[in-house]
Scaffold this active site. Structure first.
Site, mmCIF file in Angstrom:
data_model
loop_
_atom_site.group_PDB
_atom_site.id
_atom_site.type_symbol
_atom_site.label_atom_id
_atom_site.label_comp_id
_atom_site.label_asym_id
_atom_site.label_seq_id
_atom_site.Cartn_x
_atom_site.Cartn_y
_atom_site.Cartn_z
ATOM 1 N N GLY A 90 0.795 -1.222 0.000
ATOM 2 C CA GLY A 90 0.000 0.000 0.000
ATOM 3 C C GLY A 90 0.825 1.268 0.000
ATOM 4 O O GLY A 90 0.321 2.342 -0.304
ATOM 5 N N LYS A 111 9.964 2.416 0.106
ATOM 6 C CA LYS A 111 8.869 2.458 1.087
ATOM 7 C C LYS A 111 8.502 3.909 1.359
ATOM 8 O O LYS A 111 9.365 4.711 1.714
ATOM 9 C CB LYS A 111 9.293 1.796 2.402
ATOM 10 C CG LYS A 111 9.292 0.291 2.375
ATOM 11 C CD LYS A 111 9.523 -0.293 3.769
ATOM 12 C CE LYS A 111 8.310 -0.123 4.654
ATOM 13 N NZ LYS A 111 8.514 -0.785 5.987
ATOM 14 N N ASP A 123 -2.366 7.190 2.250
ATOM 15 C CA ASP A 123 -1.701 8.151 1.365
ATOM 16 C C ASP A 123 -0.461 7.568 0.695
ATOM 17 O O ASP A 123 0.156 8.212 -0.154
ATOM 18 C CB ASP A 123 -1.343 9.435 2.128
ATOM 19 C CG ASP A 123 -0.373 9.206 3.287
ATOM 20 O OD1 ASP A 123 0.122 8.066 3.440
ATOM 21 O OD2 ASP A 123 -0.127 10.159 4.039
ATOM 22 N N GLY A 124 -0.080 6.350 1.089
ATOM 23 C CA GLY A 124 1.080 5.715 0.466
ATOM 24 C C GLY A 124 2.413 6.301 0.880
ATOM 25 O O GLY A 124 3.456 5.942 0.334
ATOM 26 N N ARG A 174 14.593 -0.079 0.633
ATOM 27 C CA ARG A 174 14.776 -1.363 1.312
ATOM 28 C C ARG A 174 15.286 -2.405 0.325
ATOM 29 O O ARG A 174 14.840 -2.471 -0.819
ATOM 30 C CB ARG A 174 13.456 -1.831 1.933
ATOM 31 C CG ARG A 174 13.583 -3.165 2.657
ATOM 32 C CD ARG A 174 12.431 -3.408 3.608
ATOM 33 N NE ARG A 174 11.173 -3.685 2.929
ATOM 34 C CZ ARG A 174 10.030 -3.927 3.563
ATOM 35 N NH1 ARG A 174 9.989 -3.900 4.886
ATOM 36 N NH2 ARG A 174 8.921 -4.171 2.885
ATOM 37 N N ASP A 250 1.424 -11.611 6.594
ATOM 38 C CA ASP A 250 1.958 -10.763 5.518
ATOM 39 C C ASP A 250 3.316 -10.172 5.895
ATOM 40 O O ASP A 250 3.974 -9.557 5.052
ATOM 41 C CB ASP A 250 0.964 -9.652 5.153
ATOM 42 C CG ASP A 250 0.560 -8.808 6.345
ATOM 43 O OD1 ASP A 250 -0.060 -9.372 7.259
ATOM 44 O OD2 ASP A 250 0.854 -7.601 6.378
ATOM 45 N N ASN A 251 3.746 -10.380 7.148
ATOM 46 C CA ASN A 251 5.084 -9.955 7.572
ATOM 47 C C ASN A 251 5.993 -11.151 7.829
ATOM 48 O O ASN A 251 6.988 -11.030 8.541
ATOM 49 C CB ASN A 251 4.997 -9.106 8.851
ATOM 50 C CG ASN A 251 4.228 -7.819 8.636
ATOM 51 O OD1 ASN A 251 4.168 -7.310 7.520
ATOM 52 N ND2 ASN A 251 3.628 -7.293 9.676
ATOM 53 N N ASP A 260 9.782 -6.008 7.911
ATOM 54 C CA ASP A 260 8.769 -5.097 8.454
ATOM 55 C C ASP A 260 8.998 -4.829 9.936
ATOM 56 O O ASP A 260 8.595 -5.610 10.791
ATOM 57 C CB ASP A 260 7.351 -5.606 8.179
ATOM 58 C CG ASP A 260 7.005 -5.532 6.704
ATOM 59 O OD1 ASP A 260 7.426 -4.566 6.050
ATOM 60 O OD2 ASP A 260 6.328 -6.439 6.194
#
Length: 491
Positions: A90, A111, A123-124, A174, A250-251, A260
């Site tokens: 996201g 990121k 907002d990304g 990253r 998801d991590n 993360d």
């Protein structure tokens, strides 16, 4: 002169369902805060070029370098046990992949580089604080010898992001062996897309487990490989007092890297139930729970791979259970071996596990500092008169009773006192990213645009096992009024 990235992209060659193509959103006035020059060289990049204004624009996502194929990766995930069928990148965009100097394929990801189709009303963007935290902690983990994503650069954007208040915006570059997660497999499993699961598994095997190519049961072996890497990774976390804080599927990285770093933290006083993350209200991801959660996440991966195990579902489930059954022993073996080294035992004998557990119990009862207790034990192993470890205990008599048994056990070891101390200091860090130190760095940067503390902390943490007399204060635990009780994700 242009900044050259030797991209050789593979993930963006997979079917379109695996990602969304999206370019970073340009920012107003990018300024490079920190470049990891040794990592840049390792990746085959020119650090001098990356430190130019043109380099800063690329690292902030203002311009896209030649050969990049920017994408946001699709994935799902269990977040605190609740399944979300679509998450995805996201606020992160994968620029592409390079082959580093060791021949390893590495992702380069931005990121905080703007919204993507997976942003879910976000907002990304990234605030400066979380970017600095991830830079500090990921590079500290690397120096500690723990598999981790890396930080290539931190850039401020010249813009503000709105969280509880307006904060300076930033972008982190990253680097990872890959960004493929348990949640990546879940994304396709929930859609019953077996072809995509197979395609993803084949990609993972070729990229991370090439020794499995051509084996009789590659997907079974893939699960076994991920189980082994995760078991050993979490053991390493516990051995340095690390608490990830948000071990959602998801991590959970398929490559076996720590990924993360949102609300992560290192323990000061030893407490098996320690939680720092403000969003972990039930303590699901507490320090001592991390092995159990890793196995839970791996079980979700196994469920995704079942269709590749064969048509007999019952047999496939049994096979998956057998593979998952190796986790407790693999974890325990790595964890206990690490603990023995931390107390200077380099041979294995009956009673060692109980001896070490008694130390941990006494540390918990006495609120002894996790990092310094083990480091001072090294001093005591080298010099029987050294009593710094004793000073970590509120009840010194409790340490004395344990130390007497420990010294009796050490007498059966073959090393000299000096050899033992050297070996212990090689596994017991003196310097970790203390939460109050990280917080001080963030406050100076956010409030005063001052990065001197950041530079100094990164420098100290690059040599965690070495005595650094000029920076001895960085080893100190926090004073009562310096203690950080909660950490925040920052998203």
């Amino acid at each position: 002169m242009t900044v050259h990235f030797p991209f050789q992209n593979s993930y963006s060659a997979l079917p379109d369902s695996f990602f969304a193509r999206v370019a970073p959103t340009p920012v107003a006035a990018p300024r490079l805060i920190k470049l990891n020059r040794p990592l840049a060289v390792q990746l085959g990049l020119d650090p001098n070029m990356l430190e130019t204004p043109e380099g800063a624009e690329i690292l902030a996502g203002k311009t896209v370098p030649d050969g990049a194929d920017p994408i946001a990766m699709a994935y799902a995930g269990h977040q605190f046990g609740q399944f979300v069928p679509q998450l995805g990148d996201g606020r992160a965009i994968l620029l592409g992949e390079v082959i580093d100097r060791d021949g390893v394929r590495r992702d380069i990801q931005l990121k905080g580089s703007g919204p993507t189709p997976f942003s879910r009303r976000g907002d990304g963007r990234a605030a400066l604080g979380p970017v600095l935290r991830e830079y500090i902690v990921s590079e500290a983990m690397y120096a500690l010898g723990i598999p981790t994503t890396r930080s290539l650069a931190a850039v401020v954007t010249g813009e503000h992001v709105i969280r509880e208040t307006a904060l300076p915006g930033a972008v982190l570059t990253r680097v990872a062996a890959s960004h493929i997660r348990v949640g990546t497999f879940q994304f396709f499993a929930v859609r019953r897309d077996t072809d995509a699961i197979r395609r993803l598994a084949d990609h993972v095997i070729a990229r991370h487990y090439p020794e499995l190519l051509g084996t009789e049961r590659p997907y079974h072996a893939l699960l076994a490989g991920v189980v082994a890497r995760q078991a050993e990774l979490v053991a390493r976390w516990l051995l340095v007092g690390f608490i990830h804080g948000v071990m959602n599927t998801d991590n959970s990285s398929i490559s076996g890297e720590t990924i993360d770093y949102g609300p992560c933290a290192f323990m000061d006083a030893y407490n098996p139930a320690q939680v720092f993350s403000s969003i972990d209200e039930m303590g699901r991801y507490a320090y001592a729970n991390q092995p159990r959660i890793a196995l839970w996440n791996l079980t979700r991966l196994a469920e995704c791979l079942l269709p590749l195990f064969g048509e007999e579902q019952e047999k496939a489930v049994e096979q998956a259970q057998d593979i998952l059954g190796a986790f407790p022993e693999t974890f325990s073996k790595a964890y206990q071996a690490g603990l023995r080294k931390k107390v200077g035992l380099f041979t294995e004998r009956d009673g060692d596990e109980a001896l070490i557990q008694d130390l941990l119990d006494a540390m918990a009862k006495n609120q002894a500092d996790f990092t310094l207790t083990f480091r001072r034990l090294g001093d005591a192993a080298g010099d029987p008169a050294a009593d710094d470890a004793r000073a970590e205990f509120m009840d010194p008599a409790a340490f004395d009773e344990w130390a007497r048994r420990w010294r009796e056990r050490l007498a059966a070891e073959p090393q000299s006192a000096a050899e033992r101390q050297t070996a212990m200091n090689a596994v017991n860090p003196l310097f970790i990213p203390r939460n109050h130190r990280v917080e001080a760095v963030i406050q100076a940067a956010v409030n005063d645009d001052n990065y001197a503390l950041f530079e100094e902390l990164v420098k100290v943490l690059a040599k965690p096992y070495e005595d650094q007399p000029d920076y001895a204060a960085y080893a100190d635990p926090p004073l009562p009024d310096q203690r950080v009780l909660q950490t925040f994700c920052g998203t």
